[in-house]
Design an enzyme around this catalytic site. Structure first.
Site, PDB file in Angstrom:
ATOM      1  N   LYS A   1       0.821  -1.205   0.000  1.00 51.38           N
ATOM      2  CA  LYS A   1       0.000   0.000   0.000  1.00 51.38           C
ATOM      3  C   LYS A   1       0.863   1.266   0.000  1.00 51.38           C
ATOM      4  O   LYS A   1       0.649   2.182  -0.801  1.00 51.38           O
ATOM      5  CB  LYS A   1      -0.915   0.016   1.231  1.00 51.38           C
ATOM      6  CG  LYS A   1      -1.895   1.182   1.235  1.00 51.38           C
ATOM      7  CD  LYS A   1      -2.446   1.449   2.613  1.00 51.38           C
ATOM      8  CE  LYS A   1      -1.450   2.199   3.476  1.00 51.38           C
ATOM      9  NZ  LYS A   1      -2.008   2.657   4.767  1.00 51.38           N
TER      10      LYS A   1
ATOM     11  N   ASP B   1      -6.391   0.999   1.079  1.00 47.65           N
ATOM     12  CA  ASP B   1      -6.389   1.116   2.530  1.00 47.65           C
ATOM     13  C   ASP B   1      -7.767   0.714   3.066  1.00 47.65           C
ATOM     14  O   ASP B   1      -8.592   0.166   2.324  1.00 47.65           O
ATOM     15  CB  ASP B   1      -6.013   2.540   2.960  1.00 47.65           C
ATOM     16  CG  ASP B   1      -7.079   3.563   2.576  1.00 47.65           C
ATOM     17  OD1 ASP B   1      -8.046   3.194   1.867  1.00 47.65           O
ATOM     18  OD2 ASP B   1      -6.950   4.727   2.988  1.00 47.65           O
TER      19      ASP B   1
END
Length: 211
Positions: free
Chosen positions: A119, A137
């Site tokens: 991420k 996320d």
């Protein structure tokens, strides 16, 4: 959901939300540090922390001049501060020694840095190096599955699903749109469906109407 409807959703969101992160930064290194700090912490809190931290340490070299205990004091309020301090210092050392002081510009290289997972790498790669990537996320995972862009039960498959249904050129922008949608309307506890800008396209909202 088909690609045409997905495209319409992203187009609608583009007229409402920014395609830039809420985190404040002036360099790829600052963004990298800010994203590491943002784990389980709000962007608002991170921005307050980095305003003071970056005044004294906004490069790998300056960061490494801080002792771990000093860095921990700066970032204490963001949670998980001991682990984050360790990651930031190790990542800074790697950048200095392995990448000549420059934040690496590829996903593969970014993920070699301490504390940098998929991420975080996707965020830095897309925002700072104009790469095409979707960082999933908590908000992106929840929203994209709730509104029907994808139907997946984990982060990685959600990322892959979004990459399939969205045009590559909008991956990075879509990431930000979905985050802001999740923060403002499509909240985890009590979504504000009636005022949502894409309520007429949301599959969950449409399903409720059918019932």
């Amino acid at each position: 959901m088909n690609k045409t409807k997905a495209k319409e959703i992203i187009q609608k969101l583009s007229g409402v939300f920014s395609d830039k992160p809420a985190l404040k930064y002036t360099s790829s290194y600052e963004l990298l540090v800010a994203v590491i700090l943002s784990a389980q912490c709000t962007d608002e809190r991170v921005n307050k922390i980095t305003e003071k931290l970056f005044f004294v340490a906004n490069t790998p070299e300056k960061m490494l001049m801080l002792k771990r205990e000093q860095l921990e004091k700066y970032i204490f309020s963001c949670g998980l501060y001991k682990t984050k301090a360790q990651h930031i210092l190790q990542a800074s050392l790697d950048i200095k020694e392995k990448y000549n002081g420059q934040v690496p510009s590829t996903l593969k290289e970014l993920q070699t840095l301490a504390g940098v997972g998929r991420k975080t790498a996707n965020v830095v790669y897309s925002v700072c190096f104009n790469g095409h990537a979707i960082a999933v996320d908590t908000h992106v995972f929840r929203v994209s599955n709730r509104i029907g862009l994808v139907k997946e039960n984990n982060v990685l498959n959600t990322e892959k699903g979004l990459m399939k249904i969205l045009d590559e050129q909008v991956w990075s922008k879509a990431h930000h749109y979905l985050i802001y949608l999740g923060r403002s309307f499509c909240k985890a506890g009590k979504p504000d469906c009636e005022n949502c800008p894409i309520k007429d396209l949301c599959e969950k909202k449409l399903a409720k109407r059918i019932k």
